[in-house]
Design a protein around this motif. Sequence first.
Motif, PDB file in Angstrom:
ATOM      1  N   LYS A  80      -3.680 -24.290  19.966  1.00  0.00           N
ATOM      2  CA  LYS A  80      -2.365 -24.798  19.544  1.00  0.00           C
ATOM      3  C   LYS A  80      -2.560 -25.867  18.466  1.00  0.00           C
ATOM      4  O   LYS A  80      -1.784 -26.833  18.389  1.00  0.00           O
ATOM      5  N   GLU A  81      -3.640 -25.735  17.725  1.00  0.00           N
ATOM      6  CA  GLU A  81      -3.918 -26.604  16.573  1.00  0.00           C
ATOM      7  C   GLU A  81      -4.099 -28.085  16.904  1.00  0.00           C
ATOM      8  O   GLU A  81      -3.692 -28.971  16.145  1.00  0.00           O
ATOM      9  N   HIS A  82      -4.701 -28.357  18.038  1.00  0.00           N
ATOM     10  CA  HIS A  82      -5.002 -29.751  18.385  1.00  0.00           C
ATOM     11  C   HIS A  82      -6.436 -30.083  17.996  1.00  0.00           C
ATOM     12  O   HIS A  82      -7.319 -29.234  18.085  1.00  0.00           O
ATOM     13  N   GLN A  83      -6.652 -31.331  17.576  1.00  0.00           N
ATOM     14  CA  GLN A  83      -7.988 -31.833  17.325  1.00  0.00           C
ATOM     15  C   GLN A  83      -8.542 -32.376  18.645  1.00  0.00           C
ATOM     16  O   GLN A  83      -7.882 -33.156  19.323  1.00  0.00           O
ATOM     17  N   ILE A  84      -9.764 -31.965  19.026  1.00  0.00           N
ATOM     18  CA  ILE A  84     -10.366 -32.526  20.238  1.00  0.00           C
ATOM     19  C   ILE A  84     -11.121 -33.799  19.867  1.00  0.00           C
ATOM     20  O   ILE A  84     -11.894 -33.807  18.907  1.00  0.00           O
ATOM     21  N   VAL A  85     -10.877 -34.871  20.621  1.00  0.00           N
ATOM     22  CA  VAL A  85     -11.596 -36.125  20.343  1.00  0.00           C
ATOM     23  C   VAL A  85     -12.386 -36.535  21.577  1.00  0.00           C
ATOM     24  O   VAL A  85     -12.167 -36.020  22.673  1.00  0.00           O
ATOM     25  N   ASP A  86     -13.319 -37.489  21.388  1.00  0.00           N
ATOM     26  CA  ASP A  86     -14.100 -37.994  22.523  1.00  0.00           C
ATOM     27  C   ASP A  86     -13.244 -38.878  23.401  1.00  0.00           C
ATOM     28  O   ASP A  86     -12.283 -39.487  22.946  1.00  0.00           O
ATOM     29  N   SER A  87     -13.641 -38.983  24.649  1.00  0.00           N
ATOM     30  CA  SER A  87     -13.034 -39.958  25.541  1.00  0.00           C
ATOM     31  C   SER A  87     -13.342 -41.348  24.994  1.00  0.00           C
ATOM     32  O   SER A  87     -14.433 -41.583  24.484  1.00  0.00           O
ATOM     33  N   ALA A  88     -12.369 -42.250  25.070  1.00  0.00           N
ATOM     34  CA  ALA A  88     -12.656 -43.644  24.711  1.00  0.00           C
ATOM     35  C   ALA A  88     -13.500 -44.241  25.838  1.00  0.00           C
ATOM     36  O   ALA A  88     -13.511 -43.710  26.945  1.00  0.00           O
ATOM     37  N   PRO A  89     -14.213 -45.365  25.574  1.00  0.00           N
ATOM     38  CA  PRO A  89     -14.983 -45.987  26.657  1.00  0.00           C
ATOM     39  C   PRO A  89     -14.074 -46.393  27.819  1.00  0.00           C
ATOM     40  O   PRO A  89     -12.886 -46.639  27.637  1.00  0.00           O
ATOM     41  N   LEU A  90     -14.672 -46.460  28.998  1.00  0.00           N
ATOM     42  CA  LEU A  90     -13.920 -46.813  30.204  1.00  0.00           C
ATOM     43  C   LEU A  90     -13.521 -48.285  30.196  1.00  0.00           C
ATOM     44  O   LEU A  90     -12.494 -48.676  30.732  1.00  0.00           O
ATOM     45  N   VAL A  91     -14.369 -49.090  29.584  1.00  0.00           N
ATOM     46  CA  VAL A  91     -14.134 -50.534  29.607  1.00  0.00           C
ATOM     47  C   VAL A  91     -13.557 -50.946  28.258  1.00  0.00           C
ATOM     48  O   VAL A  91     -14.105 -50.606  27.219  1.00  0.00           O
ATOM     49  N   ASN A  92     -12.435 -51.664  28.294  1.00  0.00           N
ATOM     50  CA  ASN A  92     -11.773 -52.075  27.064  1.00  0.00           C
ATOM     51  C   ASN A  92     -12.343 -53.359  26.525  1.00  0.00           C
ATOM     52  O   ASN A  92     -12.451 -54.334  27.249  1.00  0.00           O
ATOM     53  N   LYS A  93     -12.676 -53.387  25.269  1.00  0.00           N
ATOM     54  CA  LYS A  93     -13.254 -54.617  24.722  1.00  0.00           C
ATOM     55  C   LYS A  93     -12.263 -55.396  23.868  1.00  0.00           C
ATOM     56  O   LYS A  93     -12.261 -56.605  23.877  1.00  0.00           O
ATOM     57  N   ASN A  94     -11.410 -54.695  23.153  1.00  0.00           N
ATOM     58  CA  ASN A  94     -10.567 -55.406  22.202  1.00  0.00           C
ATOM     59  C   ASN A  94      -9.097 -55.421  22.577  1.00  0.00           C
ATOM     60  O   ASN A  94      -8.237 -55.468  21.724  1.00  0.00           O
ATOM     61  N   ASP A  95      -8.795 -55.318  23.863  1.00  0.00           N
ATOM     62  CA  ASP A  95      -7.404 -55.394  24.268  1.00  0.00           C
ATOM     63  C   ASP A  95      -7.276 -56.294  25.492  1.00  0.00           C
ATOM     64  O   ASP A  95      -7.547 -55.880  26.609  1.00  0.00           O
ATOM     65  N   ALA A 145      -6.107 -33.507  21.619  1.00  0.00           N
ATOM     66  CA  ALA A 145      -6.300 -33.261  23.048  1.00  0.00           C
ATOM     67  C   ALA A 145      -7.689 -33.747  23.435  1.00  0.00           C
ATOM     68  O   ALA A 145      -8.590 -33.808  22.603  1.00  0.00           O
ATOM     69  N   ASP A 146      -7.860 -34.127  24.711  1.00  0.00           N
ATOM     70  CA  ASP A 146      -9.178 -34.594  25.167  1.00  0.00           C
ATOM     71  C   ASP A 146      -9.215 -34.693  26.686  1.00  0.00           C
ATOM     72  O   ASP A 146      -8.235 -34.419  27.367  1.00  0.00           O
ATOM     73  N   THR A 147     -10.393 -35.056  27.194  1.00  0.00           N
ATOM     74  CA  THR A 147     -10.463 -35.505  28.586  1.00  0.00           C
ATOM     75  C   THR A 147     -10.869 -36.956  28.532  1.00  0.00           C
ATOM     76  O   THR A 147     -11.831 -37.324  27.859  1.00  0.00           O
ATOM     77  N   GLN A 148     -10.123 -37.807  29.215  1.00  0.00           N
ATOM     78  CA  GLN A 148     -10.344 -39.252  29.128  1.00  0.00           C
ATOM     79  C   GLN A 148     -10.791 -39.798  30.485  1.00  0.00           C
ATOM     80  O   GLN A 148     -10.169 -39.529  31.501  1.00  0.00           O
ATOM     81  N   LYS A 149     -11.880 -40.583  30.462  1.00  0.00           N
ATOM     82  CA  LYS A 149     -12.312 -41.279  31.670  1.00  0.00           C
ATOM     83  C   LYS A 149     -11.300 -42.398  31.959  1.00  0.00           C
ATOM     84  O   LYS A 149     -11.043 -43.215  31.081  1.00  0.00           O
ATOM     85  N   PHE A 181      -9.500 -52.033  31.873  1.00  0.00           N
ATOM     86  CA  PHE A 181     -10.108 -50.706  31.846  1.00  0.00           C
ATOM     87  C   PHE A 181      -9.106 -49.697  31.298  1.00  0.00           C
ATOM     88  O   PHE A 181      -7.902 -49.876  31.450  1.00  0.00           O
ATOM     89  N   THR A 182      -9.622 -48.629  30.738  1.00  0.00           N
ATOM     90  CA  THR A 182      -8.758 -47.543  30.316  1.00  0.00           C
ATOM     91  C   THR A 182      -8.099 -46.952  31.559  1.00  0.00           C
ATOM     92  O   THR A 182      -8.792 -46.560  32.498  1.00  0.00           O
ATOM     93  N   ASN A 183      -6.760 -46.932  31.588  1.00  0.00           N
ATOM     94  CA  ASN A 183      -6.096 -46.412  32.787  1.00  0.00           C
ATOM     95  C   ASN A 183      -5.291 -45.151  32.508  1.00  0.00           C
ATOM     96  O   ASN A 183      -4.666 -44.595  33.410  1.00  0.00           O
ATOM     97  N   ALA A 184      -5.293 -44.700  31.264  1.00  0.00           N
ATOM     98  CA  ALA A 184      -4.583 -43.465  30.941  1.00  0.00           C
ATOM     99  C   ALA A 184      -5.098 -42.947  29.603  1.00  0.00           C
ATOM    100  O   ALA A 184      -5.619 -43.713  28.785  1.00  0.00           O
ATOM    101  N   GLY A 185      -4.909 -41.657  29.395  1.00  0.00           N
ATOM    102  CA  GLY A 185      -5.394 -41.038  28.174  1.00  0.00           C
ATOM    103  C   GLY A 185      -4.805 -41.672  26.930  1.00  0.00           C
ATOM    104  O   GLY A 185      -5.434 -41.691  25.868  1.00  0.00           O
TER     105      GLY A 185
END
Length: 868
Positions: free
Chosen positions: A17-32, A61-65, A37-41
């Motif tokens: 469906k023409e989505h770009q797949i990206v990497d999961s962002a890190p689980l631990v947030n550094k600049n927010d 689209a992706d899978t996010q930790k 922690f990342t709590n949602a995609g």
Amino acid sequence: MDSKAVRQKFLNFFINKEHQIVDSAPLVNKNDPTLMFTNAGMNQFKDFFLGNEKSKYPRIADTQKCLRVSGKHNDLEEVGLDTYHHTMFEMLGNWSFGDYFKKEAIEWAWELLTEEYKLPKDRLYVTVFEGDKDDNLGLDQEAYDYWKAIIPEDRILYGSKKDNFWEMGDQGPCGPCSEIHIDLRSEDEIKAKPGKELVNNDHPQVVEIWNLVFMEFNRKASGELVSLPAKHVDTGMGFERLCMAIQNKKSNYDTDVFVPLINYLADKAGVKYGSNEQIDIALRVISDHVRAITFAVADGQLPSNTGAGYVIRRILRRAVRYGFTFLNFKDPIIFELVDILDQQMGDVFNEVRAQKDFIKKVIEQEEASFLKTLDNGLKRIESIKSSISDKVIDGKTAFELYDTFGFPLDLTSLIARENGLSVDEKGFQEEMAKQKERSKADAVKETGDWTVLDKVEKVEFLGYDSLATQAKVIQYRTVKQKGNEVYQLVLDKTPFYAESGGQVGDNGYLESENERLKVLDTKKENDLIIHIVEKLPTQVDAEYTAIVNKSKRVDTMSNHTATHLLHHALREVLGTHVEQKGSLVNEKELRFDFSHFQKMSEEEITKVEQMVNQMIRENLALEEARNTPISEAKEMGAMALFGEKYGDFVRVIKFGESVELCGGTHVKATGNIGFFKIISESSIAAGVRRIEAITGKRAEDYVTEQVELINEVKNILKAPKDVKASIKQLVEEKSQLEKEIQKLHASKAGDLKKELLSSKKEENGLVKIISKVDLPSSDALKQISFELKNELSNLFLVLAANIDGKPQISVVIGDELIKDKNLNAGTIVRELAQEIKGGGGGQPFYATAGGKDLSGLDRVVEKALKMV
Ligand code: ATP
Ligand code: MG
């Protein structure tokens, strides 16, 4: 379908469906700062929703930790008790940034679930937002109508703001949502009660699997909703729940995501999963928590005593506690599961595979140390048991066990019960409430909304090339914390470096025609560069010159470049297993944490130092490549750090063979650093070493001081040629002298013994030795007392000793006298001790006493003579 195939199918579907797949962002947030922690995609796309930044791809689209253990989304207490909430889980998601909206989101979700995954349509329910009066919002008719075209109307349910209005936190992007739920109960159960009545009712087999969020609003600090500049789609599907549905199981833990973990643990514990509720919970808790800990450590978050590290430590301790209490795990075991996680997920999440040994080491050590704490806690309970009279452990003590030993109330109660005690639970709760109040008062932080004067495409950071620039304030706000007010400004462009990548933020001034404003610090919040100022400007729309404090910045740059050289040298000297685990760079020093399993030897430290100083002397020029595609940067040899979030374009910093991805500021050539000196090497956690070092003038001063110190020592030693040899000689002489003194003492004691032996008097069947003596130590007194005891029977010995000016008494009673005459050394010594204003005690055959009054020794002798 196994879990790997489930994940892949999701991604493939959206690629089509023409989505770009990206990497999961890190689980631990550094600049927010608003999110630990990342709590949602959607977290990594927050700025796209808010319109602060534009996404390169309209569809992703992706899978996010994700980790839901703190803040607004906290499932920790449920985990293990229920069968469908995890601490760490994968969230499969598809996004539209101002592209498609409700229609496609709904239709594709349905297509994927029913046609690709072939989930039974008659077991699916959907919900739509019913509206909310406070927010002045009505029913989401649009979503309702799209669903109506696909699914019978009696399967569309209305949901309230609680379930069907998704918000990331108290502030931020939000919007109505439409959820998809599945009923996994048996036919009989369904007949008995329709699934419709169980949706959103915490039933373990009627669960939400996918949430389609239609991002339309931004929630302000005031609570007000404002429309976003564009409409977006943000969906999140729990991967483990989806696997449960597709594999037709009754619990996430029965899927191939968890079965290998549970089996391993059950086997080790010698139990069977499914035979006892308490044991099952423990197995679920551990197999869940190990995932959270593993992924957090892989993303660079080590267990620690503060912040995110503390949350990770608490999760691990929760797992250890369950294992200790219900599975009888008394030795570290959780770390062994990392091998299974690597097999299952290493292909998708390389950070785990690449750092497997390191992660295992960290977890094992952490487990071992907490098991020891638990053991100490158990001993503490033992001692509490013997010290209380009424068989109740009071609230304060129970709280101390919780606070210092990590014993939660249920564990303390359990152990108490096993020991025939009970716990004052009310008292415990009171102590707990008190502590909560204390930490709440510390944490209250009120962040005001930004006052926006102007918008720019992207704030320009000019600090790589200049330290002063003309600038305008584009937004400002006030933040209140612990009774203090902090003022924050954003400029349209700035030379101020915001704290990140280990490098401290700049300070300096903002100057306008009639004002000079101190900038105390510079921080980052996602991509915003925030200047923390002493007060708000009197005239916000004035023209300012932003001026960075040069001397602080220049020293910091030296230290930052030196950090890169150090990193390079460490990998050369120790090996390529060395990876950065943290760093701090300021104007005074640099601190570098890295993975390495043993203490560095003196030779290794010297070698590293020499290598860095060599690179400094070579005066290697800075080669900087801004906006390089990440793939090109990697080809240049730059290493990406795990747990860091990189964009598609990165900045590469190169000095000779040192190549790093880095956003920090650096010297133009290494010669500017002048000189590099390591001042300490230590361990900060299992498998992690820390080097502290200094550069330039500070390093020079340090060496000068060390040389001065040696000169002073030379002076004290009367300036010998060879200081080392003369100190060695001094030490040898000293130990020689000590030996001689010992010999002298021994021979003196031998003389004394002879004297005492010849002074013995026999009376009424007692062999009496009563005398005042001089001895060098209590040990000597004890030794001579015992030697006399071994040589004489029926001994009645009282020695009143002057030991280095302090009075001491030693009493020995022969075993025969204890039996026949009922004499007791303890009673006698206490009586005699009155004369020297002291006290003491011991056993019937030997007792001692110390005192304050040296002049009383003669009276001790007199009194003893009269005694029997
Ligand atoms: P629930 O009400 O079941 O806690 P939620 O409303 O908190 O779910 P969302 O925030 O909408 O869930 O997250 C999207 C999806 O992520 C959910 O539909 C669910 O499949 C999954 N999910 C949410 N929380 C967890 C969790 N703690 N463990 C596993 N999956 C989860
Ligand atoms: Mg939830």
